[in-house]
Design a protein around this motif. Structure first.
Motif, PDB file in Angstrom:
ATOM      1  N   ARG A 220      22.503  45.114  30.049  1.00  0.00           N
ATOM      2  CA  ARG A 220      23.274  45.579  28.883  1.00  0.00           C
ATOM      3  C   ARG A 220      24.733  45.116  28.987  1.00  0.00           C
ATOM      4  NH1 ARG A 220      20.361  49.695  26.366  1.00  0.00           N
ATOM      5  NH2 ARG A 220      18.166  49.379  26.906  1.00  0.00           N
ATOM      6  N   PRO A 221      25.405  44.901  27.851  1.00  0.00           N
ATOM      7  CA  PRO A 221      26.812  44.504  27.883  1.00  0.00           C
ATOM      8  C   PRO A 221      27.712  45.624  28.369  1.00  0.00           C
ATOM      9  CG  PRO A 221      26.099  44.885  25.628  1.00  0.00           C
ATOM     10  CD  PRO A 221      24.861  44.966  26.489  1.00  0.00           C
ATOM     11  N   PHE A 222      28.859  45.238  28.893  1.00  0.00           N
ATOM     12  CA  PHE A 222      29.871  46.188  29.335  1.00  0.00           C
ATOM     13  C   PHE A 222      31.233  45.536  29.126  1.00  0.00           C
ATOM     14  CE2 PHE A 222      28.756  43.504  32.870  1.00  0.00           C
ATOM     15  CZ  PHE A 222      29.967  43.201  33.472  1.00  0.00           C
ATOM     16  N   ALA A 223      32.277  46.308  29.295  1.00  0.00           N
ATOM     17  CA  ALA A 223      33.636  45.793  29.082  1.00  0.00           C
ATOM     18  C   ALA A 223      34.506  46.070  30.293  1.00  0.00           C
ATOM     19  CB  ALA A 223      34.258  46.437  27.834  1.00  0.00           C
ATOM     20  N   VAL A 224      35.582  45.304  30.413  1.00  0.00           N
ATOM     21  CA  VAL A 224      36.649  45.606  31.364  1.00  0.00           C
ATOM     22  C   VAL A 224      37.924  45.803  30.569  1.00  0.00           C
ATOM     23  CG1 VAL A 224      35.545  44.268  33.194  1.00  0.00           C
ATOM     24  CG2 VAL A 224      37.294  43.180  31.763  1.00  0.00           C
ATOM     25  N   ASN A 225      38.811  46.641  31.086  1.00  0.00           N
ATOM     26  CA  ASN A 225      40.062  46.929  30.390  1.00  0.00           C
ATOM     27  C   ASN A 225      41.254  46.539  31.242  1.00  0.00           C
ATOM     28  OD1 ASN A 225      42.396  49.233  30.059  1.00  0.00           O
ATOM     29  ND2 ASN A 225      41.561  48.588  28.100  1.00  0.00           N
ATOM     30  N   LEU A 226      42.256  45.921  30.601  1.00  0.00           N
ATOM     31  CA  LEU A 226      43.476  45.492  31.283  1.00  0.00           C
ATOM     32  C   LEU A 226      44.683  45.872  30.427  1.00  0.00           C
ATOM     33  CD1 LEU A 226      42.214  41.978  32.375  1.00  0.00           C
ATOM     34  CD2 LEU A 226      42.566  43.946  33.876  1.00  0.00           C
ATOM     35  N   VAL A 227      45.747  46.343  31.095  1.00  0.00           N
ATOM     36  CA  VAL A 227      46.967  46.773  30.415  1.00  0.00           C
ATOM     37  C   VAL A 227      47.974  45.625  30.450  1.00  0.00           C
ATOM     38  CG1 VAL A 227      48.869  48.432  30.424  1.00  0.00           C
ATOM     39  CG2 VAL A 227      46.552  49.175  31.014  1.00  0.00           C
ATOM     40  N   LEU A 228      48.413  45.176  29.280  1.00  0.00           N
ATOM     41  CA  LEU A 228      49.235  43.986  29.184  1.00  0.00           C
ATOM     42  C   LEU A 228      50.663  44.191  29.658  1.00  0.00           C
ATOM     43  CD1 LEU A 228      47.977  42.652  25.728  1.00  0.00           C
ATOM     44  CD2 LEU A 228      47.213  42.018  28.023  1.00  0.00           C
ATOM     45  N   ASP A 229      51.042  45.442  29.950  1.00  0.00           N
ATOM     46  CA  ASP A 229      52.389  45.741  30.430  1.00  0.00           C
ATOM     47  C   ASP A 229      52.547  45.422  31.917  1.00  0.00           C
ATOM     48  OD1 ASP A 229      54.818  46.556  29.364  1.00  0.00           O
ATOM     49  OD2 ASP A 229      54.661  48.569  30.198  1.00  0.00           O
TER      50      ASP A 229
ATOM     51  N   GLU B 204      42.705  44.854  42.832  1.00  0.00           N
ATOM     52  CA  GLU B 204      42.812  43.504  43.372  1.00  0.00           C
ATOM     53  C   GLU B 204      41.649  42.658  42.858  1.00  0.00           C
ATOM     54  OE1 GLU B 204      45.258  42.175  45.180  1.00  0.00           O
ATOM     55  OE2 GLU B 204      46.331  44.084  44.972  1.00  0.00           O
ATOM     56  N   PRO B 205      41.870  41.345  42.670  1.00  0.00           N
ATOM     57  CA  PRO B 205      40.806  40.502  42.102  1.00  0.00           C
ATOM     58  C   PRO B 205      39.464  40.630  42.810  1.00  0.00           C
ATOM     59  CG  PRO B 205      42.867  39.298  42.107  1.00  0.00           C
ATOM     60  CD  PRO B 205      43.132  40.592  42.824  1.00  0.00           C
ATOM     61  N   GLN B 206      39.440  40.662  44.145  1.00  0.00           N
ATOM     62  CA  GLN B 206      38.169  40.755  44.847  1.00  0.00           C
ATOM     63  C   GLN B 206      37.499  42.095  44.597  1.00  0.00           C
ATOM     64  OE1 GLN B 206      36.401  38.368  46.225  1.00  0.00           O
ATOM     65  NE2 GLN B 206      34.764  39.891  46.470  1.00  0.00           N
ATOM     66  N   GLN B 207      38.294  43.164  44.507  1.00  0.00           N
ATOM     67  CA  GLN B 207      37.723  44.466  44.177  1.00  0.00           C
ATOM     68  C   GLN B 207      37.160  44.465  42.761  1.00  0.00           C
ATOM     69  OE1 GLN B 207      41.366  46.709  45.059  1.00  0.00           O
ATOM     70  NE2 GLN B 207      40.236  47.796  46.668  1.00  0.00           N
ATOM     71  N   ALA B 208      37.876  43.788  41.854  1.00  0.00           N
ATOM     72  CA  ALA B 208      37.381  43.683  40.478  1.00  0.00           C
ATOM     73  C   ALA B 208      36.037  42.971  40.446  1.00  0.00           C
ATOM     74  CB  ALA B 208      38.396  42.946  39.612  1.00  0.00           C
TER      75      ALA B 208
ATOM     76  N   ASP C 231      47.171  38.452  35.269  1.00  0.00           N
ATOM     77  CA  ASP C 231      46.558  37.132  35.152  1.00  0.00           C
ATOM     78  C   ASP C 231      45.516  36.887  36.246  1.00  0.00           C
ATOM     79  OD1 ASP C 231      46.626  34.602  33.562  1.00  0.00           O
ATOM     80  OD2 ASP C 231      46.966  33.765  35.566  1.00  0.00           O
ATOM     81  N   ASP C 232      45.821  37.289  37.481  1.00  0.00           N
ATOM     82  CA  ASP C 232      44.873  37.044  38.573  1.00  0.00           C
ATOM     83  C   ASP C 232      43.566  37.804  38.363  1.00  0.00           C
ATOM     84  OD1 ASP C 232      46.670  35.376  39.765  1.00  0.00           O
ATOM     85  OD2 ASP C 232      47.297  36.781  41.320  1.00  0.00           O
ATOM     86  N   VAL C 233      43.682  39.069  37.981  1.00  0.00           N
ATOM     87  CA  VAL C 233      42.454  39.846  37.771  1.00  0.00           C
ATOM     88  C   VAL C 233      41.742  39.381  36.503  1.00  0.00           C
ATOM     89  CG1 VAL C 233      43.502  41.783  36.526  1.00  0.00           C
ATOM     90  CG2 VAL C 233      41.454  42.165  37.886  1.00  0.00           C
ATOM     91  N   MET C 234      42.495  38.946  35.490  1.00  0.00           N
ATOM     92  CA  MET C 234      41.867  38.396  34.291  1.00  0.00           C
ATOM     93  C   MET C 234      41.061  37.149  34.641  1.00  0.00           C
ATOM     94  SD  MET C 234      41.376  38.537  30.966  1.00  0.00           S
ATOM     95  CE  MET C 234      42.715  39.372  30.099  1.00  0.00           C
TER      96      MET C 234
END
Length: 332
Positions: free
Chosen positions: A70-79, A52-56, A83-86
């Protein structure tokens, strides 16, 4: 050992010191794991597709708190609807977004407008070319050996140099079958500019890996990581690689029938610490606090599980990989 000679142009683009990227290993990828990997000089990643967006937001802030800038990344599956979490990720000004399982389309433009770098995972040369044309900053070429959900059908050894040749000068990250410095050195020799490791980090002390799951990874042989469609609950039509367990063995013995005719279909096999139940054939992995027959859940892992034999901190994992790769590439 000084591992600065491993630094590639992609490392400089991402702001990392060594070419080691922790893959988004689903529910096992914690803020603590991502931050520890980033502090060690690599790139840690949060898996946020089903969050959920707030958890993200909470997880992103926790990584930022622990990562010492330091930099870090987040991963999202386009399937999936992301949009809300992005939007939440962009509002939190994450530096890097990686995506998987779909065409990035105009997403690179949206991310670049927000000052965000975009990595995209593919399983074929054709998909890599489309992603490069869309404007992604780097391409993750995932070989068939990889654990979890697997997009393509070509081995890392064959896929990576083909993708490198096809999309140059876009940098390529190699995924699938890498668990130590030998694997990292090999993919760097193939033209990749970093290695993307998931299975190796399942036994990191900071990972949210249930002890049953961790033990299965530690004792696995390469052939125990099976390419299958067995655990499709929540993500249908998505082939994946998982360690052989009682669920997979019973399903194959029954002739690998489709849902809803699989052995034990709908049976609840585990309950997590929040009281949520999880059925056989779900795409959920065992996490700490789960009770029940957790061995019957998906035990996602790649063929590199046969190389993972210890439990270490993420810092030690990154250091040992890079030390070994440095010795190999320097001829020491």
């Amino acid at each position: 050992m000084n591992t600065s000679t491993l630094t590639t142009p992609l490392c400089r683009l991402l702001g990392i010191r060594v070419p080691v990227i922790q893959a988004p290993i689903g529910s096992a990828a914690t803020p603590e794991l991502a931050a520890a990997t980033s502090r060690a000089g690599g790139l840690g990643t949060l898996a946020l597709t089903w969050t959920e967006p707030q958890q993200a937001v909470e997880q992103i802030r926790r990584v930022r708190e622990l990562a010492d800038g330091r930099p870090f990344a987040v991963n999202l599956v386009l399937d999936f609807p992301i949009d809300d979490v992005m939007t939440a990720c962009l509002n939190e000004e994450v530096p890097i977004v990686s995506t998987f399982w779909g065409d990035p389309g105009d997403l690179p433009a949206r991310l670049h407008a927000a000052g965000v770098l975009h990595l995209h995972t593919v399983g074929s040369v054709e998909a890599a070319e489309r992603a490069a044309d869309s404007g992604v900053d780097a391409i993750v070429a995932q070989g068939w050996e990889a654990g979890g959900h697997v997009r393509g059908e070509v081995s890392t050894l064959a896929l990576v140099p083909a993708v490198v040749d096809a999309v140059a000068p876009v940098p390529v990250i190699a995924a699938g079958g890498i668990a130590d410095g030998r694997g990292l050195a090999a993919v760097l020799a193939l033209g990749a500019q970093a290695g993307w490791l998931g299975t190796r980090f399942l036994t990191a002390r900071e990972a949210a890996t249930h002890e049953v799951y961790r033990a299965a990874v530690l004792r696995a042989a390469p052939q125990d990581a099976v390419h299958t469609r067995c655990f499709d609950g929540g993500w249908p039509d998505a082939p994946h690689r998982s360690l052989r367990n009682s669920t997979l063995t019973a399903w194959e013995a029954a002739g690998s029938p489709a849902a809803p005719n699989r052995p034990g279909e709908g049976v609840i096999v585990a309950t997590d610490s929040q009281g949520r139940t999880h059925q056989r054939y779900a795409d959920m992995v065992p996490i700490p606090g789960m009770t029940g027959d957790v061995e019957e859940l998906a035990l996602y892992a790649g063929q590199s599980a046969g190389l993972v034999r210890d439990v270490l901190t993420a810092e030690r994992i990154v250091a040992s990989i890079c030390d070994q790769a440095q010795r190999i590439t320097s001829g020491a």
